[in-house]
Design an enzyme around this catalytic site. Structure first.
Site, PDB file in Angstrom:
ATOM      1  N   HIS B  32      40.623  20.257  -6.165  1.00  0.00           N
ATOM      2  CA  HIS B  32      41.190  21.297  -5.327  1.00  0.00           C
ATOM      3  C   HIS B  32      41.396  22.572  -6.236  1.00  0.00           C
ATOM      4  CE1 HIS B  32      42.409  17.599  -3.390  1.00  0.00           C
ATOM      5  NE2 HIS B  32      42.150  18.276  -2.147  1.00  0.00           N
ATOM      6  N   HIS B 266      39.621  25.386  -0.780  1.00  0.00           N
ATOM      7  CA  HIS B 266      40.632  24.142  -0.903  1.00  0.00           C
ATOM      8  C   HIS B 266      40.178  22.983  -1.667  1.00  0.00           C
ATOM      9  CE1 HIS B 266      44.138  21.993   0.267  1.00  0.00           C
ATOM     10  NE2 HIS B 266      43.314  21.042   0.498  1.00  0.00           N
ATOM     11  N   GLU B 416      65.453   9.772   8.836  1.00  0.00           N
ATOM     12  CA  GLU B 416      65.174   8.366   7.886  1.00  0.00           C
ATOM     13  C   GLU B 416      63.983   8.957   6.860  1.00  0.00           C
ATOM     14  OE1 GLU B 416      64.844   8.565  11.152  1.00  0.00           O
ATOM     15  OE2 GLU B 416      66.443   7.108  12.024  1.00  0.00           O
ATOM     16  N   HIS B 477      64.017  -1.299  19.532  1.00  0.00           N
ATOM     17  CA  HIS B 477      64.799  -1.637  18.462  1.00  0.00           C
ATOM     18  C   HIS B 477      64.826  -3.035  17.628  1.00  0.00           C
ATOM     19  CE1 HIS B 477      66.479   2.080  20.048  1.00  0.00           C
ATOM     20  NE2 HIS B 477      67.527   2.163  19.228  1.00  0.00           N
TER      21      HIS B 477
END
Lengths: 669, 669
Positions: B32, B266, B416, B477
């Site tokens: 890159h 890029h 999280e 869950h």
């Protein structure tokens, strides 16, 4: 509507939602009463005054979509469903959280009528709502005609601090703002309480400012209990040309003398005594449980049913006229509603002759996708900024945007998590979505696969750059454990095709599947096209595993098996072994899940129990392959991370070669 | 510094960084180049004018931390490391992306000196930087004394649009703003180009507005090439009391006549001809590759080495005085730098007698954690808003905040993903972090585990609510595939203890591990404490699997194995079978990874090859257990999603019972 005087009937309705939630949680001895108690007025406002739906037909195509992103507040939804006349009885609510009850701990799609999506994992409902809003706009662009507003519904999601904090929710907000989804409203329950305590422990954003910076209109309510005020907030939201966030400053556990505005009201029953005190404080009869005053039920149910019937009847009548005028479009509409693909959807999928040479499976996938998308106009999807690499840009199609709402190419940005969550939402609204990124970044949207599977949504995950074959980008970009870990998800079909023809069949399978998601695992590098005359037909893909190449004489002594880029290594090794007089079978195993659904006789015919000299090879974790090679076989793979180097070197370096197969065979024997 | 006239030496330095990047990518034929070309002036400004570091000692404890979150721009970092005198030679840069080269495709920690963290998966570097900034503040609070600014470094991360769009990056920004991390600066390369094209395809946030709403100070640079201007932007950032975002409007591929400001710059080599044209445009000699003008190298290296030596020498001198005055703290400091735990860190870990009764392993974990944290003052961590449920709130310790920077309880919020990424950053700065949530939500931070493992960081993941034992919260869950899928990650040690004593040993093992992460898999529900006199010592945990209970006579005919809550079912079944005269061995297998590292003799002693009547049981996916039961054995588990109901009912309903073990044994025989 403009009166400021308290409306007793409204208060009774709202308190009924509250008391049902309290009682259900208490009876189940688990659940989340606080948010339903706080948001009952919001829920009442939306469901009694705004939601366009027909409770007797939860599938009414042009219904407004209501998403409870804060799924733990499920009793709020169950109460509303019951009171507006859905097939959710008081007994269903009484059996909240019991085995096989409609009213599960968190709302489950296909499990309870009126539940639009399975929620609970925070932020997912927001992503789903963006997908539903994109779908609404897309379907309107494709199906609406002058005089026929077939598609004109709203998408409303209710969310809490968790949804707003989660990265997936933030990604959803960012993309929705960019897409200017005027049909989307989020109601944010800003109660300033999380499980661990006040939000000031961890969250001090100016949420309104953040959303405005992301291209949203923001309405800040001043009273969470004033229905007329909430009503005007919702009206402002619905009328705005941008997606709108309505911030509602609620008090969790509203009405509870000792638990209101504390985290104690969040995730546990209030307790019998506190319920009694709360009912008293709310002016309800504390001696009654699961009490629904008959005038409440009568009023809310009757209104919802009458309006629902009128709405759907008018729509149905319009649709019959539409069908007469636009029969082809009506046929497509029927297909979408039925979850069908058009007749002959796969007729033009490509096949490849032996002389096709080396083709990366991602390229073959791109060709198949273009063909499928031409046949199925409601395939919509894209990539998390890797459309070229993933080969998932639909040729000649617009980008999805406010200016081109019929655009089929969704540029999700570098937001894998919400990309997948949006795909779930699009599928819930009838589209056939595909999403793509590098396989290694399936980790970023990991949690969504299981929701696709749990809901039975035919989302197609296109995962390219599937192994150390990635090469120079190195270990951060080389999947190792990913194929194994996707296979471990119940209900997700994983297919890793070995060449261009298998790739076509993998797409055929993914398209034909209507009851669950499929992950296509595709190579970056070229794979030799196997000679269709020399090996078994690639249609064997549909059985998950098949005898690709049988030994030239008698029963096999040795079985070599693999997937994807490693199948050609099996072929190479088999050839050498056969030259040495060994009887070798090569099994291509593109999809374990599909193989496991075959009957025992077929499985035995592919992998006869008597043959224990088995070698499996796959350029990734060996984890799980023992299912097919047993204690006596060998698995060749890579159980450590990759490295940055040209791909061909890595296969040598890590011993994922035909020679390694030969060595493994000799080790076993 | 205040001169406006162009500084030729500066330009030469900057162009050297650019041309090295172009040439390295071209030689590797992948990589890159565009971002390094654009950001070379930023990099020069930071590394030549601001960064406090010592290139000859990349481990100098009080160095500023530089994180290249946009890891694909790795040649930018390699160039800076080379020019400032790190042990990164021109040959190292020439072998960019080749096998075993220091200069890997993306920067790899421990692989190349001066690389502070492995980056590439977008957004992770930002999360790491927040962890490093928390660690800096924490260590300063604990170790600095009047006259002794032992810890006083800055954390600087360079990031691109991908980092800013990713949910994990957004979470990082939100929490950093809340925590008021004044020591943190992010430089945002706002080049408006992504791989798929302009950012206008998918991203239209007012980024400055979003960050300001999240509690950040924002500096918007107006010129990406004016070093003095960039310098003053950085000074403003460093001086501010809030974390600061410096927005730099760069042009990707700067200097390339045909590729500047296009996505073509890029992710692919510019091509020989374009490199020639670019070098000409920049005023560099197009006939030279990997050219480092000697005056550039001399100037940058000499300055960095001189300043580095002076800085570290002064610090070392201060530290010796500190040691004399604060010997205990100095000892702790040494431990931290060496990655050691204090002597006797595990002396007070609890043990449980037979009469301890039923204890959830999450509760036993909480007790062990309190004990460990008392012994190891640099254990810092917390939960994603489930501290109570996860039992991970350190008693008597402050919350981490600007007001209490020494606080050891981090309230991560419902985030999280960044929680785990922050833990990696804290570990990189010497802390011993622990993070926690429900096991099912390990999916949200899935991608971070492999980075912990790849970097060899001793992060402890505390995952509670580990099965259908979750009960009423239902399938969203209830983890099913999670234990299997964590096991599939290379380098991550997964331990699922069977009772309170095994939980203690699991913690002892996790703490003692210094070279990689551990995931503790813990029950919500109570587990019977096994009688230490009747079963083998729980220290067997450290061997991964061990014979918990041996048949009463002779060699076993049957082996029952399991983990966690199911071990007691094995014991129950074994007892019945022994009563029926069968010879049964029960093997507790808390950690497959630890078992796999044992020698063959030990493994054979636990699971003798001759015994093929084997049954494994685990309340989750059966995936992978065939490794231990083979083609002839049986695995009892759950390969579909769970359901919402009381947990004990679910175990019955899904057949995860002692009776199921008995049935399996009779099926095999």
């Amino acid at each position: 509507m403009a009166t400021a005087a308290p409306n007793t009937m409204e208060i009774d309705c709202i308190n009924t939602i509250r008391t049902l939630a309290m009682d259900a949680v208490q009876a189940a001895n688990s659940g989340h009463p606080g948010t339903p108690m706080a948001l009952a007025p919001v829920m009442y406002t939306i469901w009694d005054r705004h939601l366009s739906h027909n409770p007797v037909n939860p599938s009414f195509a042009n219904r407004d979509r209501f998403v409870l992103s804060c799924g733990h507040a499920s009793t709020l939804l169950y109460g509303a469903l019951h009171l507006t006349g859905y097939d959710v009885s008081l007994n269903d609510i009484k059996s909240f959280r019991q085995l096989n009850a409609k009213c599960a701990g968190h709302p489950e799609y296909r499990h309870c009528p009126g539940v639009e999506t399975t929620t609970g994992p925070l932020g997912q409902g927001l992503g789903n709502s963006v997908g539903m809003a994109v779908a609404e706009r897309f379907l309107a662009a494709h199906f609406n005609k002058p005089g026929f507003d077939l598609v004109s519904h709203r998408v409303i999601a209710l969310c809490g601090d968790g949804d707003i904090m989660e990265g997936v929710g933030m990604e959803a907000a960012s993309l929705a703002g960019h897409l200017k989804l005027s049909n989307l409203t989020w109601v944010y329950d800003a109660n300033k309480i999380t499980i661990d305590g006040g939000t000031d422990l961890c969250f001090s954003e100016d949420v309104a400012g953040r959303f405005e910076a992301s291209g949203w209109h923001v309405v800040t309510a001043t009273d969470a209990n004033d229905v007329d005020h909430l009503d005007s907030c919702m009206q402002e939201a619905f009328g705005h040309e941008l997606p709108t966030l309505v911030i509602v400053p609620s008090r969790i556990g509203y009405g509870s003398p000792n638990k209101e505005n504390t985290s104690g009201a969040h995730g546990a029953p209030l307790g019998e005594e506190e319920i009694r005190l709360t009912k008293e404080a709310l002016g309800c009869d504390p001696s009654q449980s699961f009490h629904v005053p008959s005038e409440v039920k009568d009023a809310m149910t009757q209104k919802a049913l009458e309006q629902g019937a009128a709405t759907e009847n008018a729509w149905n009548e319009m649709f019959e006229r539409y069908r007469a005028e636009w029969p082809a479009e009506a046929g497509q509409w029927d297909d979408i509603q039925a979850g069908r693909l058009p007749e002959g959807f796969d007729a033009e999928l490509p096949t490849y002759a032996a002389d096709a040479g080396s083709i990366a499976s991602r390229k073959a996938s791109g060709v198949a996708l273009q063909s499928a998308a031409a046949a199925v106009p409601w395939m919509v999807g894209g990539s998390a900024d890797l459309a070229g690499s993933n080969q998932t840009l639909l040729k000649g199609e617009d980008a999805q945007s406010a200016e081109t709402p019929g655009g089929r190419n969704v540029f999700f940005g570098i937001r894998e998590h919400v990309m997948a969550s949006i795909a779930n939402g699009m599928a819930l609204s009838g589209l056939r979505p595909f999403v793509s990124t590098f396989l290694v970044f399936s980790d970023y949207c990991r949690s969504v696969h299981r929701l696709s599977a749990m809901m039975g949504l035919p989302v197609i995950y296109v995962y390219t750059h599937d192994s150390i074959g990635v090469g120079e980008d190195g270990p951060t970009h080389q999947p190792i454990e990913h194929v194994a870990s996707l296979r471990s998800i119940p209900g997700l079909t994983v297919i890793r095709p070995a060449d261009a023809n298998e790739t076509t069949e993998a797409w055929r399978s993914a398209l034909a599947r209507t009851d669950g998601p499929t992950a296509l695992i595709l190579s970056r590098q070229g794979l030799p096209t196997m000679d269709p005359d020399a090996v078994a037909s690639a249609t064997g893909v549909h059985r998950g595993a098949y005898v690709l190449c049988e030994t030239k004489g008698g029963d096999p002594q040795i079985i070599l098996m693999g997937t994807g880029s490693e199948v050609s290594l099996c072929m190479e090794a088999a050839e050498k072994l056969e030259r040495d007089g060994r009887r070798v079978r090569v099994v291509s195993m593109p999809s374990w899940e599909m193989f496991e659904t075959q009957d025992a006789a077929y499985r035995e015919s592919v992998l006869p129990a008597s043959c224990r000299c088995r070698v499996a090879i796959e350029a990734g974790a060996t984890f799980g392959w023992e299912r097919y090679v047993g204690l006596d076989g060998r698995v060749i793979g890579r159980d450590d991370f990759g490295a940055s180097a040209p791909a061909t070197q890595l296969f040598q370096e890590f011993g994922i070669t035909a020679d390694a197969i030969l060595n493994a065979v000799s080790e076993i024997e």
